[in-house]
Scaffold this motif. Structure first.
Motif, mmCIF file in Angstrom:
data_model
loop_
_atom_site.group_PDB
_atom_site.id
_atom_site.type_symbol
_atom_site.label_atom_id
_atom_site.label_comp_id
_atom_site.label_asym_id
_atom_site.label_seq_id
_atom_site.Cartn_x
_atom_site.Cartn_y
_atom_site.Cartn_z
ATOM 1 N N THR A 1 0.836 -1.203 0.000
ATOM 2 C CA THR A 1 0.000 0.000 0.000
ATOM 3 C C THR A 1 0.870 1.252 0.000
ATOM 4 N N SER A 2 0.199 2.398 -0.113
ATOM 5 C CA SER A 2 0.849 3.709 -0.033
ATOM 6 C C SER A 2 0.130 4.536 1.012
ATOM 7 N N ILE A 3 0.853 5.496 1.582
ATOM 8 C CA ILE A 3 0.260 6.385 2.581
ATOM 9 C C ILE A 3 0.974 7.731 2.510
ATOM 10 N N GLU A 4 0.236 8.803 2.761
ATOM 11 C CA GLU A 4 0.837 10.138 2.782
ATOM 12 C C GLU A 4 1.302 10.441 4.197
ATOM 13 N N VAL A 5 2.566 10.854 4.336
ATOM 14 C CA VAL A 5 3.143 11.144 5.648
ATOM 15 C C VAL A 5 3.615 12.593 5.701
ATOM 16 N N THR A 6 3.670 13.101 6.923
ATOM 17 C CA THR A 6 4.165 14.455 7.174
ATOM 18 C C THR A 6 5.388 14.361 8.071
ATOM 19 N N LEU A 7 6.403 15.167 7.766
ATOM 20 C CA LEU A 7 7.624 15.217 8.572
ATOM 21 C C LEU A 7 7.562 16.409 9.509
ATOM 22 N N ALA A 8 8.151 16.261 10.689
ATOM 23 C CA ALA A 8 8.273 17.378 11.618
ATOM 24 C C ALA A 8 9.671 17.356 12.207
ATOM 25 N N HIS B 1 15.133 8.604 2.209
ATOM 26 C CA HIS B 1 15.986 7.436 1.967
ATOM 27 C C HIS B 1 15.571 6.350 2.962
ATOM 28 N N PHE B 2 15.466 5.110 2.475
ATOM 29 C CA PHE B 2 15.045 3.976 3.297
ATOM 30 C C PHE B 2 16.141 2.924 3.325
ATOM 31 N N ASP B 3 16.123 2.090 4.368
ATOM 32 C CA ASP B 3 17.116 1.019 4.435
ATOM 33 C C ASP B 3 16.572 -0.300 3.884
ATOM 34 N N HIS B 4 15.504 -0.229 3.089
ATOM 35 C CA HIS B 4 14.995 -1.405 2.371
ATOM 36 C C HIS B 4 14.627 -0.967 0.952
ATOM 37 N N PRO B 5 15.068 -1.725 -0.063
ATOM 38 C CA PRO B 5 14.802 -1.314 -1.450
ATOM 39 C C PRO B 5 13.339 -1.375 -1.856
ATOM 40 N N GLY B 6 12.495 -2.053 -1.097
ATOM 41 C CA GLY B 6 11.072 -2.136 -1.421
ATOM 42 C C GLY B 6 10.262 -0.953 -0.936
ATOM 43 N N LEU B 7 10.920 0.017 -0.295
ATOM 44 C CA LEU B 7 10.250 1.227 0.175
ATOM 45 C C LEU B 7 10.670 2.396 -0.704
ATOM 46 N N SER B 8 9.711 3.234 -1.068
ATOM 47 C CA SER B 8 10.019 4.409 -1.893
ATOM 48 C C SER B 8 9.137 5.569 -1.466
ATOM 49 N N ALA B 9 9.542 6.769 -1.857
ATOM 50 C CA ALA B 9 8.775 7.964 -1.491
ATOM 51 C C ALA B 9 8.720 8.921 -2.661
ATOM 52 N N GLU B 10 7.586 9.570 -2.770
ATOM 53 C CA GLU B 10 7.374 10.593 -3.787
ATOM 54 C C GLU B 10 7.103 11.911 -3.063
ATOM 55 N N PHE B 11 7.837 12.962 -3.425
ATOM 56 C CA PHE B 11 7.650 14.281 -2.827
ATOM 57 C C PHE B 11 6.283 14.826 -3.235
ATOM 58 N N VAL B 12 5.484 15.290 -2.254
ATOM 59 C CA VAL B 12 4.171 15.858 -2.529
ATOM 60 C C VAL B 12 4.236 17.378 -2.412
ATOM 61 N N THR C 1 5.818 16.863 3.161
ATOM 62 C CA THR C 1 4.811 15.838 2.904
ATOM 63 C C THR C 1 5.277 14.923 1.777
ATOM 64 N N PHE C 2 5.170 13.606 2.001
ATOM 65 C CA PHE C 2 5.599 12.603 1.031
ATOM 66 C C PHE C 2 4.564 11.496 0.946
ATOM 67 N N LYS C 3 4.525 10.847 -0.208
ATOM 68 C CA LYS C 3 3.716 9.640 -0.379
ATOM 69 C C LYS C 3 4.685 8.464 -0.339
ATOM 70 N N ILE C 4 4.574 7.635 0.708
ATOM 71 C CA ILE C 4 5.449 6.469 0.870
ATOM 72 C C ILE C 4 4.712 5.235 0.361
ATOM 73 N N THR C 5 5.432 4.415 -0.415
ATOM 74 C CA THR C 5 4.888 3.172 -0.940
ATOM 75 C C THR C 5 5.746 2.014 -0.457
ATOM 76 N N ALA C 6 5.069 0.961 0.030
ATOM 77 C CA ALA C 6 5.758 -0.262 0.449
ATOM 78 C C ALA C 6 5.366 -1.370 -0.525
ATOM 79 N N ALA C 7 6.347 -1.967 -1.186
ATOM 80 C CA ALA C 7 6.073 -3.082 -2.090
ATOM 81 C C ALA C 7 5.458 -4.231 -1.293
ATOM 82 N N GLY C 8 4.715 -5.074 -1.974
ATOM 83 C CA GLY C 8 4.027 -6.178 -1.310
ATOM 84 C C GLY C 8 4.946 -7.190 -0.663
#
Length: 164
Positions: free
Chosen positions: A29-36, A47-58, A62-69
């Motif tokens: 799934t994907s989810i929108e996250v906010t940084l503080a 940057h993530f420590d697993h290649p199955g995680l990615s983020a798109e700048f919104v 604010t970013f949209k994070i996606t976790a591969a299945g």
């Protein structure tokens, strides 16, 4: 004319990632996250420590994070990268088979609970000594597990769970 040489010293800001909200999602799934945190200006990459995680700048913070299945359940480090460098890591929780629900206020009284289904992860925030009330329907004799991940997500929350 003699001009004395003097040393000039300047320090750049040190970006710090204090909060990633929400701090978890289900694999696939994907989810929108906010940084503080301070000095996060110009952070447009995670940057993530697993290649199955990615983020798109919104937008800013604010970013949209996606976790591969196929990302295994567990916690993973996330850092933000921006104009002033790389932040400290924060933890992102990956689950499997749970629906992600964001806490909805007001849910502070028994008269106004947030209704949730079984197999749900509620992504919420602690706000002082306030309480959050959730309601779910169960059948007589049904067994469930309820778990609060606050310590695993490196928060300072000291949760208290009351079931009735």
């Amino acid at each position: 004319i003699l001009v004395p040489l003097s040393r000039v010293r300047a320090e750049l800001p040190s970006p710090r990632l204090d909060v990633l909200n929400p701090a978890g999602l289900s694999a696939g799934t994907s989810i929108e996250v906010t940084l503080a945190g301070p000095d996060l200006e110009g952070c447009e990459k995670l940057h993530f420590d697993h290649p199955g995680l990615s983020a798109e700048f919104v937008k800013e913070r604010t970013f949209k994070i996606t976790a591969a299945g196929d990302v295994p359940r567990g916690t993973y480090d996330v850092t933000a990268v921006g104009r002033f460098g790389v932040t400290n890591p924060r933890v992102l929780q990956i689950t499997h088979g749970l629906a992600d629900v964001t806490e909805v206020e007001p849910n502070n009284t028994l008269a106004m609970p947030q209704v949730v289904q079984l197999n749900t992860a509620i992504n919420g925030t602690g706000d002082g000594n306030n309480r959050d009330v959730s309601r779910l329907s169960l059948k007589a004799g049904q067994r469930i597990s309820i778990d609060c991940h606050s310590a695993r997500l490196e928060t300072e929350m000291d949760p208290l769970l009351i079931v009735f």
